[in-house]
Design a protein around this motif. Structure first.
Motif, PDB file in Angstrom:
ATOM      1  N   UNK A   1      25.166  87.290  72.072  1.00 21.44           N
ATOM      2  CA  UNK A   1      25.401  86.465  73.270  1.00 21.44           C
ATOM      3  C   UNK A   1      26.417  87.090  74.214  1.00 21.44           C
ATOM      4  N   UNK A   2      27.478  87.690  73.656  1.00 17.29           N
ATOM      5  CA  UNK A   2      28.531  88.203  74.538  1.00 17.29           C
ATOM      6  C   UNK A   2      28.002  89.315  75.435  1.00 17.29           C
ATOM      7  N   UNK A   3      27.155  90.192  74.871  1.00 14.51           N
ATOM      8  CA  UNK A   3      26.605  91.250  75.724  1.00 14.51           C
ATOM      9  C   UNK A   3      25.501  90.700  76.621  1.00 14.51           C
ATOM     10  N   UNK A   4      24.678  89.795  76.077  1.00 16.52           N
ATOM     11  CA  UNK A   4      23.563  89.273  76.877  1.00 16.52           C
ATOM     12  C   UNK A   4      24.049  88.386  78.021  1.00 16.52           C
ATOM     13  N   UNK A   5      25.052  87.577  77.753  1.00 16.77           N
ATOM     14  CA  UNK A   5      25.447  86.570  78.749  1.00 16.77           C
ATOM     15  C   UNK A   5      26.632  87.018  79.613  1.00 16.77           C
ATOM     16  N   UNK A   6      27.584  87.719  78.998  1.00 16.64           N
ATOM     17  CA  UNK A   6      28.789  88.098  79.746  1.00 16.64           C
ATOM     18  C   UNK A   6      28.822  89.580  80.067  1.00 16.64           C
ATOM     19  N   UNK A   7      27.902  90.348  79.507  1.00 16.18           N
ATOM     20  CA  UNK A   7      27.870  91.785  79.787  1.00 16.18           C
ATOM     21  C   UNK A   7      29.053  92.533  79.231  1.00 16.18           C
ATOM     22  N   UNK A   8      29.615  92.052  78.124  1.00 15.29           N
ATOM     23  CA  UNK A   8      30.778  92.736  77.551  1.00 15.29           C
ATOM     24  C   UNK A   8      30.430  93.413  76.236  1.00 15.29           C
ATOM     25  N   UNK A   9      31.238  94.426  75.904  1.00 15.36           N
ATOM     26  CA  UNK A   9      31.169  95.041  74.586  1.00 15.36           C
ATOM     27  C   UNK A   9      32.398  94.624  73.779  1.00 15.36           C
ATOM     28  N   UNK A  10      32.517  95.161  72.588  1.00 11.58           N
ATOM     29  CA  UNK A  10      33.668  94.834  71.739  1.00 11.58           C
ATOM     30  C   UNK A  10      34.404  96.111  71.370  1.00 11.58           C
ATOM     31  N   UNK A  11      35.718  96.109  71.475  1.00 10.31           N
ATOM     32  CA  UNK A  11      36.539  97.219  70.995  1.00 10.31           C
ATOM     33  C   UNK A  11      37.250  96.707  69.749  1.00 10.31           C
ATOM     34  N   UNK A  12      36.872  97.275  68.606  1.00 10.30           N
ATOM     35  CA  UNK A  12      37.405  96.721  67.371  1.00 10.30           C
ATOM     36  C   UNK A  12      38.555  97.551  66.836  1.00 10.30           C
ATOM     37  N   UNK A  13      39.484  96.857  66.214  1.00  5.94           N
ATOM     38  CA  UNK A  13      40.575  97.526  65.511  1.00  5.94           C
ATOM     39  C   UNK A  13      40.497  97.108  64.049  1.00  5.94           C
ATOM     40  N   UNK A  14      40.821  98.048  63.182  1.00  5.44           N
ATOM     41  CA  UNK A  14      40.654  97.809  61.761  1.00  5.44           C
ATOM     42  C   UNK A  14      41.786  96.914  61.258  1.00  5.44           C
ATOM     43  N   UNK A  15      41.551  95.610  61.299  1.00  2.00           N
ATOM     44  CA  UNK A  15      42.609  94.651  60.962  1.00  2.00           C
ATOM     45  C   UNK A  15      42.131  93.782  59.804  1.00  2.00           C
TER      46      UNK A  15
END
Ligand SMILES: Cc1ncc(COP(=O)(O)O)c(C=O)c1O
Length: 347
Positions: free
Chosen positions: A97-111
């Motif tokens: 949904x986040x990419x489809x609706x808001x056009x965003x990606x995710x930057x993940x940190x190993x937490x």
């Protein structure tokens, strides 16, 4: 107690069914058209939730997914990345949904267990000249994929100044924030004070049939009302749902019982499957088992579970998650552990 048909369902805390008190309140709820803000029961729920969470305003939404996605939509622009740990629900389980609706990606940190540190935020932001811009970070508390672990308040508090220094907005996916509250004794308001927006679900351990709520500053929630309509999530006489949610919220302290039952489940399982379960890891209403370390293959255990009318999800990777909630009890735990004993005996 298991359901009237004898099924004991350990798949999720979303499987609970409305109590007789909820059903009565639903039947008798005062309603109006919520698209005109005319539903007194929805209005009451939004006021109660906003006050409890310590935010200016709140908006009732059909699902936790919609609450999270509205938060992302409101606090990002197309092309941005969202900063988070890799396990969060909004990245993995909301169907893109986040990419489809808001056009965003995710930057993940190993937490591990979702405990993002100030250093990790600094490091991620140091790359912002090269990589997509980050405007939002997301916490999840309790953390579902981590097995219902609580992200401690101190962890959120320690990271916040750094996130703010970098100009980030902060969203808290508090689908199970009241499990964190029940486990830690820290109020929901304090957890939420380290975020701009928070969504939480009435339809998980709290036990209502439907609904979640997004809380935050008035201007954002006003805009959320517009976007909720765009997404098709603006409901009409939704007071019938809000009536059950109000009862769920009132009775939130009951969640400690689910946590006690999960600990009991882990203890009982560790008698039969010592190397597959670590009771010390159980903080709230979830128990994780290492499916590779079960004393019998899961497929064999599953046959016994099916015969006994006990529902569990298949392992996710190597992890088998069992969830306690209002509609299972100690007798159901004994039944579940017995199926494993029998599977071992007959294998
Ligand atoms: C942490 C978390 N966030 C959000 C959601 C989404 O809630 P819903 O199923 O109501 O869309 C879930 C659902 O399980 C969840 O576990």
């Amino acid at each position: 107690m298991s359901f009237p048909d004898g099924i004991a369902d350990f798949r999720s805390d979303t499987v609970t069914r409305p109590t007789p008190e909820m059903r009565k309140a639903m039947a008798e709820a005062e309603v109006g058209d919520d698209v005109y803000s005319d539903d007194p029961t929805v209005n009451q729920l939004e006021d109660v939730a906003a006050a409890l969470i310590g935010k200016e305003a709140a908006i009732f939404v059909p699902t936790g997914t919609m609450g999270n996605q509205l938060a992302i939509m409101l606090q990002t622009r197309h092309g941005d990345d969202v900063l988070c740990d890799p396990g969060i629900h909004s990245r993995n389980v909301e169907k893109g949904a986040a990419s489809a609706l808001s056009g965003v990606g995710f930057r993940t940190v190993d937490a591990p267990d979702g405990r993002i540190t100030a250093e990790q935020i600094d490091e991620a932001m140091s790359l912002s000249g090269f990589f997509p811009r980050i405007r939002l970070m997301i916490w999840e508390n309790t953390h579902n994929l981590a097995g219902g672990k609580v992200v401690p308040l101190e962890v959120m508090a320690a990271a916040e100044p750094t996130a703010r220094r970098h100009g980030l907005s902060i969203h808290l996916d508090g689908a199970r924030i009241f499990n964190a509250v029940a486990a830690s004794g820290v109020t929901a308001e304090r957890y939420a004070s380290h975020a701009d927006t928070i969504q939480f679900c009435f339809s998980k351990g709290l036990g209502a049939p439907v609904g979640s709520i997004l809380c935050g500053p008035s201007d954002l929630i006003g805009e959320a009302r517009y976007l909720r309509k765009r997404l098709g999530g603006a409901m009409r006489q939704a007071g019938v749902l809000a009536a059950a949610a109000l009862i769920a919220l009132r009775d939130r302290d009951r969640l400690v019982e689910d946590h006690e039952l999960a600990s009991h489940l882990a203890d009982e399982l560790s008698v039969v499957a010592a190397s597959a379960v670590d009771s010390k890891q159980v903080e709230t209403n979830m128990v994780q088992l290492d499916a590779n370390r079960l004393p019998v293959p899961f497929a064999i255990w599953k046959q016994h579970l099916d015969l006994d009318g006990i529902k569990v999800n298949s392992p996710f990777g190597n992890t088998l998650r069992l969830v306690t909630h209002r509609d299972v009890d100690r007798a159901d735990v004994s039944r579940l552990v017995d199926t494993l004993r029998r599977a071992v005996a007959t294998a």
